[in-house]
Design an enzyme around this catalytic site. Structure first.
Site: not given
Ligand code: IMP
Ligand code: MG
Length: 187
Positions: A48-49, A104-105, A108, A136, A157, A164, A170
Site C-alpha cells: 500500500k505504501g 515503490e515508496d 531500504d 535509503k 524510519f 506507514d 499513511r
Molecule cells: P526493502 O525490501 O528492505 O527494500 O523494504 C522496502 C519496504 O520496507 C518498503 O516498501 C516499505 O514498505 C518498508 N520500509 C522500509 N523503510 C521504511 C520506512 O522508513 N518507513 C516506512 N516503511 C519502510
Molecule cells: Mg512498501
C-alpha cells in the site's frame, strides 16, 4: 496540518513538506514523459505504501499509460523489513512485451524490489525500470539499480505520504521521521 495534529506529535521532524513532495513528483513525471516518448508504459503500484505517490505521479506523466497493482509484504510489523518477501496480490494482466515501471515508496534493503524485478523480467517484460520516492542507500543488502528516485534519505524510519508504521500515518500529507519512542527505539 490542523486535522492531523495528533499524528504530527509522533514525529521527531518533518523531512519533506507536501509542497516539496509535489515539486519532486512533478519533476519525475516530466522525466518519465521524456524518457517514454512514443511508448505506452505499464505503471505498477506496489501497495500500500506507494499508493499516494503513485496517484500523484501518474497524473504528472503526459503519455498514454496503463496501471496495475501488486501487493507484496515482508513479514512482520516492525520497523525493519525481514528480508522475506511474499506476493499477496499479483498483477491482473500479462506484461509480455510491455515497458514496465515499478513504483515503490521506499527502497531500504532492496530485497522487495530485487525479488520483484526478477519475477517481472522472467515474465517477458520488454523493459523494466524502478521509480521510488525515497531511497535509503546506506541500508542496501542486495545490489539493485534504481532508475528513478526523488530523494536519498538517511537511515531513519519515516512515515507519511503513503508510508506507514503499523498501518498508521499513511494519510499525513508530509513525510516525517517517526519519534523512536513510538516504536520503542532509542531517542
Ligand atoms: P526493502 O525490501 O528492505 O527494500 O523494504 C522496502 C519496504 O520496507 C518498503 O516498501 C516499505 O514498505 C518498508 N520500509 C522500509 N523503510 C521504511 C520506512 O522508513 N518507513 C516506512 N516503511 C519502510
Ligand atoms: Mg512498501
Amino acid at each position: 496540518m490542523e486535522a492531523n495534529r495528533a499524528m504530527y506529535q509522533d514525529l521527531e521532524s518533518i523531512l519533506y513538506t507536501k509542497e516539496q513532495l509535489a515539486e519532486a513528483v512533478k519533476k519525475l513525471g516530466e522525466t518519465i514523459t521524456r524518457d517514454y516518448q512514443g511508448k505506452k508504459p505499464l505503471m505498477v503500484c506496489i501497495l500500500k505504501g506507494a499508493s499516494v505517490f503513485f496517484c500523484d505521479l501518474i497524473r504528472e506523466i503526459d503519455l498514454p499509460l496503463e496501471i496495475d497493482f501488486m501487493v507484496v509484504s515482508s513479514y512482520g510489523a516492525s520497523t525493519k523489513s525481514s528480508g522475506e518477501v511474499k506476493m499477496v496480490k499479483d498483477l491482473d494482466r500479462s506484461i509480455l512485451g510491455r515497458d514496465v515501471i515499478v513504483v515503490e515508496d521506499i527502497v531500504d534493503s532492496g530485497m522487495t524490489l530485487s525479488f520483484l524485478k526478477r519475477t517481472l523480467l522472467n515474465r517477458g517484460a520488454a523493459s523494466l525500470r524502478i521509480a521510488t520516492l525515497l531511497d535509503k542507500p546506506a541500508r542496501r543488502r542486495v545490489e539493485l539499480e534504481v532508475d528513478y528516485s526523488c530523494f536519498d534519505i538517511p537511515d531513519a524510519f519515516v512515515v507519511g505520504y503513503g508510508l506507514d508504521y503499523n498501518e498508521t500515518y499513511r494519510n499525513l500529507p508530509d513525510i516525517g521521521v517517526l519519534a523512536p519512542r513510538i516504536y520503542g527505539g532509542e531517542e
